[in-house]
Design a protein around this motif. Structure first.
Motif, PDB file in Angstrom:
ATOM      1  N   ASP A  40      53.400  77.520  58.468  1.00  0.00           N
ATOM      2  CA  ASP A  40      53.998  76.530  57.577  1.00  0.00           C
ATOM      3  C   ASP A  40      54.033  75.137  58.192  1.00  0.00           C
ATOM      4  OD1 ASP A  40      54.353  78.394  55.616  1.00  0.00           O
ATOM      5  OD2 ASP A  40      56.493  78.714  55.995  1.00  0.00           O
ATOM      6  N   VAL A  41      54.197  75.048  59.505  1.00  0.00           N
ATOM      7  CA  VAL A  41      54.282  73.727  60.143  1.00  0.00           C
ATOM      8  C   VAL A  41      52.982  73.313  60.815  1.00  0.00           C
ATOM      9  CG1 VAL A  41      56.763  73.967  60.484  1.00  0.00           C
ATOM     10  CG2 VAL A  41      55.213  74.632  62.319  1.00  0.00           C
ATOM     11  N   GLY A  42      51.964  74.181  60.755  1.00  0.00           N
ATOM     12  CA  GLY A  42      50.647  73.802  61.261  1.00  0.00           C
ATOM     13  C   GLY A  42      50.471  73.910  62.759  1.00  0.00           C
ATOM     14  N   ILE A  43      51.136  74.871  63.399  1.00  0.00           N
ATOM     15  CA  ILE A  43      50.933  75.114  64.823  1.00  0.00           C
ATOM     16  C   ILE A  43      50.539  76.575  65.004  1.00  0.00           C
ATOM     17  CG2 ILE A  43      52.570  73.330  65.525  1.00  0.00           C
ATOM     18  CD1 ILE A  43      54.615  75.517  66.100  1.00  0.00           C
ATOM     19  N   SER A  44      50.081  76.911  66.186  1.00  0.00           N
ATOM     20  CA  SER A  44      49.674  78.290  66.430  1.00  0.00           C
ATOM     21  C   SER A  44      50.892  79.171  66.696  1.00  0.00           C
ATOM     22  CB  SER A  44      48.732  78.361  67.642  1.00  0.00           C
ATOM     23  OG  SER A  44      49.434  78.077  68.845  1.00  0.00           O
ATOM     24  N   THR A  45      50.741  80.439  66.361  1.00  0.00           N
ATOM     25  CA  THR A  45      51.808  81.391  66.638  1.00  0.00           C
ATOM     26  C   THR A  45      52.076  81.482  68.138  1.00  0.00           C
ATOM     27  OG1 THR A  45      51.146  82.667  64.686  1.00  0.00           O
ATOM     28  CG2 THR A  45      52.575  83.770  66.278  1.00  0.00           C
ATOM     29  N   ARG A  46      50.996  81.378  68.939  1.00  0.00           N
ATOM     30  CA  ARG A  46      51.166  81.435  70.384  1.00  0.00           C
ATOM     31  C   ARG A  46      52.019  80.273  70.887  1.00  0.00           C
ATOM     32  NH1 ARG A  46      46.079  82.054  74.370  1.00  0.00           N
ATOM     33  NH2 ARG A  46      46.209  84.163  73.479  1.00  0.00           N
ATOM     34  N   HIS A  47      51.764  79.081  70.352  1.00  0.00           N
ATOM     35  CA  HIS A  47      52.536  77.925  70.793  1.00  0.00           C
ATOM     36  C   HIS A  47      54.012  78.089  70.428  1.00  0.00           C
ATOM     37  CE1 HIS A  47      53.600  73.947  72.011  1.00  0.00           C
ATOM     38  NE2 HIS A  47      53.869  73.530  70.782  1.00  0.00           N
ATOM     39  N   LEU A  48      54.277  78.560  69.221  1.00  0.00           N
ATOM     40  CA  LEU A  48      55.660  78.776  68.815  1.00  0.00           C
ATOM     41  C   LEU A  48      56.314  79.831  69.698  1.00  0.00           C
ATOM     42  CD1 LEU A  48      58.060  78.279  66.963  1.00  0.00           C
ATOM     43  CD2 LEU A  48      57.076  79.886  65.322  1.00  0.00           C
ATOM     44  N   SER A  49      55.578  80.873  70.038  1.00  0.00           N
ATOM     45  CA  SER A  49      56.112  81.903  70.913  1.00  0.00           C
ATOM     46  C   SER A  49      56.447  81.326  72.285  1.00  0.00           C
ATOM     47  CB  SER A  49      55.099  83.043  71.063  1.00  0.00           C
ATOM     48  OG  SER A  49      55.577  84.017  71.971  1.00  0.00           O
ATOM     49  N   TYR A  50      55.577  80.473  72.813  1.00  0.00           N
ATOM     50  CA  TYR A  50      55.838  79.838  74.101  1.00  0.00           C
ATOM     51  C   TYR A  50      57.081  78.944  74.029  1.00  0.00           C
ATOM     52  CZ  TYR A  50      51.391  81.281  76.231  1.00  0.00           C
ATOM     53  OH  TYR A  50      50.357  82.001  76.770  1.00  0.00           O
ATOM     54  N   VAL A  51      57.241  78.244  72.910  1.00  0.00           N
ATOM     55  CA  VAL A  51      58.415  77.380  72.747  1.00  0.00           C
ATOM     56  C   VAL A  51      59.684  78.220  72.716  1.00  0.00           C
ATOM     57  CG1 VAL A  51      59.624  75.877  71.107  1.00  0.00           C
ATOM     58  CG2 VAL A  51      57.203  75.486  71.603  1.00  0.00           C
ATOM     59  N   GLU A  52      59.672  79.313  71.965  1.00  0.00           N
ATOM     60  CA  GLU A  52      60.868  80.137  71.828  1.00  0.00           C
ATOM     61  C   GLU A  52      61.246  80.821  73.135  1.00  0.00           C
ATOM     62  OE1 GLU A  52      60.735  82.837  68.563  1.00  0.00           O
ATOM     63  OE2 GLU A  52      60.807  81.252  67.046  1.00  0.00           O
ATOM     64  N   THR A  53      60.277  81.104  73.971  1.00  0.00           N
ATOM     65  CA  THR A  53      60.575  81.780  75.246  1.00  0.00           C
ATOM     66  C   THR A  53      60.782  80.784  76.385  1.00  0.00           C
ATOM     67  OG1 THR A  53      58.194  82.021  75.673  1.00  0.00           O
ATOM     68  CG2 THR A  53      59.343  83.872  74.619  1.00  0.00           C
ATOM     69  N   GLY A  54      60.706  79.482  76.084  1.00  0.00           N
ATOM     70  CA  GLY A  54      60.954  78.474  77.095  1.00  0.00           C
ATOM     71  C   GLY A  54      59.762  78.147  77.959  1.00  0.00           C
ATOM     72  N   ARG A  55      58.585  78.651  77.617  1.00  0.00           N
ATOM     73  CA  ARG A  55      57.388  78.393  78.420  1.00  0.00           C
ATOM     74  C   ARG A  55      56.706  77.091  78.024  1.00  0.00           C
ATOM     75  NH1 ARG A  55      53.899  83.773  78.007  1.00  0.00           N
ATOM     76  NH2 ARG A  55      52.609  82.633  79.550  1.00  0.00           N
ATOM     77  N   ALA A  56      57.102  76.515  76.883  1.00  0.00           N
ATOM     78  CA  ALA A  56      56.531  75.245  76.432  1.00  0.00           C
ATOM     79  C   ALA A  56      57.638  74.416  75.796  1.00  0.00           C
ATOM     80  CB  ALA A  56      55.396  75.483  75.434  1.00  0.00           C
ATOM     81  N   ARG A  57      57.486  73.103  75.930  1.00  0.00           N
ATOM     82  CA  ARG A  57      58.451  72.181  75.330  1.00  0.00           C
ATOM     83  C   ARG A  57      57.822  71.584  74.084  1.00  0.00           C
ATOM     84  NH1 ARG A  57      59.676  66.128  77.222  1.00  0.00           N
ATOM     85  NH2 ARG A  57      61.718  65.786  76.256  1.00  0.00           N
ATOM     86  N   PRO A  58      58.483  71.717  72.935  1.00  0.00           N
ATOM     87  CA  PRO A  58      57.891  71.173  71.700  1.00  0.00           C
ATOM     88  C   PRO A  58      57.946  69.651  71.687  1.00  0.00           C
ATOM     89  CG  PRO A  58      60.111  71.949  71.260  1.00  0.00           C
ATOM     90  CD  PRO A  58      59.803  72.326  72.684  1.00  0.00           C
ATOM     91  N   GLY A  59      56.920  69.012  71.139  1.00  0.00           N
ATOM     92  CA  GLY A  59      56.956  67.576  70.929  1.00  0.00           C
ATOM     93  C   GLY A  59      57.948  67.231  69.827  1.00  0.00           C
ATOM     94  N   VAL A  60      58.308  65.958  69.759  1.00  0.00           N
ATOM     95  CA  VAL A  60      59.303  65.526  68.771  1.00  0.00           C
ATOM     96  C   VAL A  60      58.843  65.847  67.362  1.00  0.00           C
ATOM     97  CG1 VAL A  60      60.455  63.538  67.763  1.00  0.00           C
ATOM     98  CG2 VAL A  60      60.274  63.712  70.234  1.00  0.00           C
ATOM     99  N   GLU A  61      57.592  65.531  67.034  1.00  0.00           N
ATOM    100  CA  GLU A  61      57.125  65.744  65.666  1.00  0.00           C
ATOM    101  C   GLU A  61      57.083  67.223  65.308  1.00  0.00           C
ATOM    102  OE1 GLU A  61      56.980  63.291  63.650  1.00  0.00           O
ATOM    103  OE2 GLU A  61      57.473  61.986  65.335  1.00  0.00           O
ATOM    104  N   VAL A  62      56.690  68.062  66.263  1.00  0.00           N
ATOM    105  CA  VAL A  62      56.698  69.504  66.013  1.00  0.00           C
ATOM    106  C   VAL A  62      58.134  69.980  65.802  1.00  0.00           C
ATOM    107  CG1 VAL A  62      56.310  71.771  67.066  1.00  0.00           C
ATOM    108  CG2 VAL A  62      54.550  70.001  67.219  1.00  0.00           C
ATOM    109  N   LEU A  63      59.035  69.478  66.629  1.00  0.00           N
ATOM    110  CA  LEU A  63      60.432  69.880  66.524  1.00  0.00           C
ATOM    111  C   LEU A  63      61.008  69.500  65.159  1.00  0.00           C
ATOM    112  CD1 LEU A  63      62.556  71.214  68.379  1.00  0.00           C
ATOM    113  CD2 LEU A  63      63.348  68.926  68.953  1.00  0.00           C
ATOM    114  N   LEU A  64      60.728  68.283  64.709  1.00  0.00           N
ATOM    115  CA  LEU A  64      61.241  67.840  63.416  1.00  0.00           C
ATOM    116  C   LEU A  64      60.577  68.587  62.267  1.00  0.00           C
ATOM    117  CD1 LEU A  64      61.552  63.990  64.031  1.00  0.00           C
ATOM    118  CD2 LEU A  64      63.378  65.696  63.990  1.00  0.00           C
ATOM    119  N   ALA A  65      59.309  68.952  62.438  1.00  0.00           N
ATOM    120  CA  ALA A  65      58.635  69.738  61.401  1.00  0.00           C
ATOM    121  C   ALA A  65      59.260  71.122  61.285  1.00  0.00           C
ATOM    122  CB  ALA A  65      57.141  69.839  61.711  1.00  0.00           C
ATOM    123  N   LEU A  66      59.579  71.730  62.420  1.00  0.00           N
ATOM    124  CA  LEU A  66      60.250  73.035  62.406  1.00  0.00           C
ATOM    125  C   LEU A  66      61.619  72.920  61.742  1.00  0.00           C
ATOM    126  CD1 LEU A  66      59.407  74.219  66.030  1.00  0.00           C
ATOM    127  CD2 LEU A  66      58.547  75.247  63.919  1.00  0.00           C
TER     128      LEU A  66
END
Length: 278
Positions: A40-66
């Motif tokens: 729905d927000v146009g990112i990969s499932t892997r990237h979202l998984s990394y964000v949720e587990t703390g392995r990646a920091r979301p950018g501002v625009e991704v964060l606001l899109a979520l």
């Protein structure tokens, strides 16, 4: 136009979890899978998984899109931004500030035009912050303990010494109010609304109102009126809710205008009669 002093309003809460945990909790609250949210927000499932587990920091625009996809309150979006290490994006101007002068003028015009029917402005905690003359007449029926320091619509409507004592169809109207409050708690996860829910559920007979069946299959509740008996007069009112469009300020985003209308000609005539008597 009367301005009422509200009770405690929702306040900003410092994040107690990392941004990944917050995203996962809200995603699960909205009953979305990682794949659905990512697509729905146009990112990969892997990237979202990394964000949720703390392995990646979301950018501002991704964060606001979520946050937009999850329909987060502006207050919570600021919490997310802080948790991710970014500056808040949304202001929170006090309602009495000079910047709100035009908002006050618009609210007063709307409430005044609605007389002799009751109309109130509510903050995010459902506390009355402005009321027209018709609403003031109904507020005057409340005992001092439910009027000071301010009127909360759920508390005033469900307390046995409040409007509940005048409501003839409390099983229907009260059940509707409780389902509305529960939905607000679930959607906002606001601790003050959760505390309010626990308070009103402790009132005599109120918890049983949840057993009143709601609309079947999630269908909207069509015009459940509030039927009251006041001074030997019967009033039947239905309500509408209005909010500000495209707000970028937390105070404005949490304001809503509740307008009551007569459900029948007799109530219409009585409201005009009460206004003329004043």
């Amino acid at each position: 136009m009367n301005t009422l002093h509200p009770t405690a309003t929702p306040s900003s809460h410092a994040p107690t979890s990392g941004i990944g945990t917050l995203i996962r909790e809200w995603r699960q609250q909205r009953r979305l899978s990682q794949m659905d949210l990512a697509l729905d927000v146009g990112i990969s499932t892997r990237h979202l998984s990394y964000v949720e587990t703390g392995r990646a920091r979301p950018g501002v625009e991704v964060l606001l899109a979520l946050a937009e996809r999850l329909a987060l309150p502006l207050r919570t979006r600021n919490v997310w931004l802080l948790a991710a290490g970014y500056a808040p994006r949304y202001t929170e101007q006090p309602l009495a500030s000079d910047q709100m002068a035009q908002i006050h003028a618009a609210l007063d015009k709307l409430l005044h035009a609605h007389d002799p029917y009751p109309g109130v402005v509510l903050d995010g905690g459902w506390n009355v912050v402005r009321a027209n003359s018709a609403a003031q007449r109904l507020i005057a029926l409340l005992p001092p303990a439910l009027r000071e320091p301010g009127v909360n619509m759920f508390r005033a409507s469900l307390h046995p010494e409040g409007y509940a004592a005048h409501t003839r169809n409390l099983h229907e109207w009260g059940g509707y109010l409780l389902r509305t409050l529960r939905r607000q708690v679930q959607e906002s996860r606001d601790p003050q609304l959760r505390a309010l829910e626990q308070e009103v559920l402790a009132y005599p007979q109120v918890a049983a109102l949840l057993e009143t069946p709601g609309p079947a299959s999630g269908a909207p509740e069509l015009l459940i009126p509030c039927e009251m008996e006041i001074g030997g007069h019967r009033l039947s009112l239905f309500t509408t809710m209005t909010a500000f469009g495209t707000p970028r300020d937390i105070t404005l985003a949490e304001l809503s205008i509740e307008l009551f209308y007569p459900s029948d000609p007799a109530t219409d005539a009585l409201l005009h009669q009460f206004a003329a008597a004043d």
